[in-house]
Design a protein around this motif. Structure first.
Motif, PDB file in Angstrom:
ATOM      1  N   GLY A 157     -25.316 -28.232 -34.070  1.00  0.00           N
ATOM      2  CA  GLY A 157     -26.633 -28.641 -34.133  1.00  0.00           C
ATOM      3  C   GLY A 157     -26.969 -30.171 -33.314  1.00  0.00           C
ATOM      4  O   GLY A 157     -25.921 -30.852 -32.976  1.00  0.00           O
ATOM      5  N   ALA A 158     -27.958 -30.743 -33.709  1.00  0.00           N
ATOM      6  CA  ALA A 158     -28.529 -31.918 -32.992  1.00  0.00           C
ATOM      7  C   ALA A 158     -28.563 -32.941 -33.950  1.00  0.00           C
ATOM      8  O   ALA A 158     -29.373 -32.655 -35.207  1.00  0.00           O
ATOM      9  CB  ALA A 158     -29.690 -31.670 -32.126  1.00  0.00           C
ATOM     10  N   VAL A 159     -27.932 -34.402 -33.751  1.00  0.00           N
ATOM     11  CA  VAL A 159     -28.294 -35.358 -34.762  1.00  0.00           C
ATOM     12  C   VAL A 159     -29.406 -35.907 -34.560  1.00  0.00           C
ATOM     13  O   VAL A 159     -29.845 -36.395 -33.419  1.00  0.00           O
ATOM     14  CB  VAL A 159     -27.186 -36.237 -34.483  1.00  0.00           C
ATOM     15  N   VAL A 160     -30.347 -35.766 -35.751  1.00  0.00           N
ATOM     16  CA  VAL A 160     -31.917 -36.174 -35.443  1.00  0.00           C
ATOM     17  C   VAL A 160     -32.168 -37.323 -36.404  1.00  0.00           C
ATOM     18  O   VAL A 160     -33.233 -37.843 -36.410  1.00  0.00           O
ATOM     19  CB  VAL A 160     -32.883 -35.004 -36.108  1.00  0.00           C
ATOM     20  N   ALA A 161     -31.121 -37.829 -37.263  1.00  0.00           N
ATOM     21  CA  ALA A 161     -31.190 -39.078 -37.953  1.00  0.00           C
ATOM     22  C   ALA A 161     -29.834 -39.747 -38.382  1.00  0.00           C
ATOM     23  O   ALA A 161     -28.981 -38.921 -38.810  1.00  0.00           O
ATOM     24  CB  ALA A 161     -32.197 -39.187 -39.085  1.00  0.00           C
ATOM     25  N   VAL A 162     -29.743 -41.128 -38.226  1.00  0.00           N
ATOM     26  CA  VAL A 162     -28.390 -41.545 -38.905  1.00  0.00           C
ATOM     27  C   VAL A 162     -28.905 -42.857 -39.536  1.00  0.00           C
ATOM     28  O   VAL A 162     -29.563 -43.882 -38.929  1.00  0.00           O
ATOM     29  CB  VAL A 162     -27.355 -41.803 -37.530  1.00  0.00           C
ATOM     30  N   HIS A 163     -28.403 -43.218 -40.709  1.00  0.00           N
ATOM     31  CA  HIS A 163     -28.786 -44.415 -41.374  1.00  0.00           C
ATOM     32  C   HIS A 163     -27.356 -44.952 -41.842  1.00  0.00           C
ATOM     33  O   HIS A 163     -26.544 -44.313 -42.434  1.00  0.00           O
ATOM     34  CB  HIS A 163     -29.365 -44.396 -42.637  1.00  0.00           C
ATOM     35  N   ASP A 164     -26.896 -46.274 -41.584  1.00  0.00           N
ATOM     36  CA  ASP A 164     -25.496 -46.626 -41.752  1.00  0.00           C
ATOM     37  C   ASP A 164     -25.501 -48.298 -41.850  1.00  0.00           C
ATOM     38  O   ASP A 164     -24.793 -48.919 -41.646  1.00  0.00           O
ATOM     39  CB  ASP A 164     -24.855 -46.346 -40.587  1.00  0.00           C
ATOM     40  N   ALA A 165     -26.413 -48.342 -42.841  1.00  0.00           N
ATOM     41  CA  ALA A 165     -26.474 -50.135 -43.414  1.00  0.00           C
ATOM     42  C   ALA A 165     -26.596 -50.296 -45.051  1.00  0.00           C
ATOM     43  O   ALA A 165     -26.612 -51.405 -45.172  1.00  0.00           O
ATOM     44  CB  ALA A 165     -27.945 -50.571 -42.840  1.00  0.00           C
ATOM     45  N   GLU A 166     -26.129 -49.425 -45.692  1.00  0.00           N
ATOM     46  CA  GLU A 166     -26.173 -49.412 -46.902  1.00  0.00           C
ATOM     47  C   GLU A 166     -24.602 -49.849 -47.560  1.00  0.00           C
ATOM     48  O   GLU A 166     -23.737 -49.061 -47.183  1.00  0.00           O
ATOM     49  CB  GLU A 166     -26.834 -48.239 -47.847  1.00  0.00           C
ATOM     50  N   PRO A 167     -24.567 -50.769 -48.386  1.00  0.00           N
ATOM     51  CA  PRO A 167     -23.285 -51.077 -49.216  1.00  0.00           C
ATOM     52  C   PRO A 167     -22.836 -50.127 -49.937  1.00  0.00           C
ATOM     53  O   PRO A 167     -23.578 -49.440 -50.540  1.00  0.00           O
ATOM     54  CB  PRO A 167     -23.639 -52.423 -49.679  1.00  0.00           C
TER      55      PRO A 167
END
Length: 210
Positions: A80-90
């Motif tokens: 599939g296609a990556v439609v969101a990435v969040h990588d900032a939480e501890p």
């Protein structure tokens, strides 16, 4: 609501099933954030157990590094296609025993703060109009970017303890859109079936993943 999506397991090794929709819907006790068919997988060791419980762990939070699955690879469960990435939480400390009581009392605050406070670091993969969300990833572990196309089995991140998580684990759910507040839950199966609570899923190590 979509009739469902069949996925590959997004990991290898031994994982304990919790909050399975095979046992109860809504699986997490709420329909909010389209979580009614979500499922949790807790990484365990060869003895099928998570980190040993110690007296210290019963009275104070524990570092996530104590747990056998912290940092384990998380893989794309479908093409599939990556439609969101969040990588900032501890990655916060784990809470068992008495600390889990205090942590539970703070959950309404995280619910009020919204999806990211609950999901922590996460990746959304879209296939055929269905979005698969993989949550509680380790800070800084995202191995994909928005717009990238991935194949099932490709590394997307690592198991962490970010967001609303008492110990390192993977939360996965499927929804019918990228806007979580307005999305509907989509039922999931894994390789044609849905494991029940307390089952151990043992997936052979994929070649080249580590």
């Amino acid at each position: 609501m979509s009739s469902g999506i069949d996925l590959d397991y997004p990991f290898s090794g031994r994982w304990l099933v919790q909050n399975s929709p095979a046992d109860k819907i809504p699986s997490h006790g709420t329909h909010r954030f389209a979580t009614s068919h979500a499922i949790d997988f807790v990484p365990v060791g060869e003895d099928s157990r998570t980190a040993p419980i110690t007296f210290g762990g019963l009275v104070r939070p524990e570092p996530p590094e104590r747990f056998p699955g912290f940092g384990r690879p998380i893989l794309a469960p479908a093409d599939g296609a990556v439609v969101a990435v969040h990588d900032a939480e501890p990655d916060h400390r784990a809470h068992r025993g008495l600390p889990s009581i205090g942590y539970a009392l703070t959950q309404p605050r995280r619910v009020a703060a919204g999806w990211t406070a609950l999901a922590g670091n996460h990746v959304f993969i879209e296939r055929g109009g269905i979005v698969v969300a993989l949550c509680h990833l380790q800070l800084g572990s995202a191995a994909v970017r928005t717009g990238q196309h991935v194949r099932a089995g490709e590394l997307i991140g690592r198991c962490g303890n970010s967001g609303n998580s008492t110990e390192p684990h993977l939360h996965i759910q499927a929804i019918d859109g990228t806007h979580i507040e307005g999305a509907n839950a989509v039922p999931m199966t894994f390789r044609g079936s849905l494991p029940r609570n307390r089952e151990i899923v043992d997936v052979p190590l994929a070649h080249g993943v580590g």
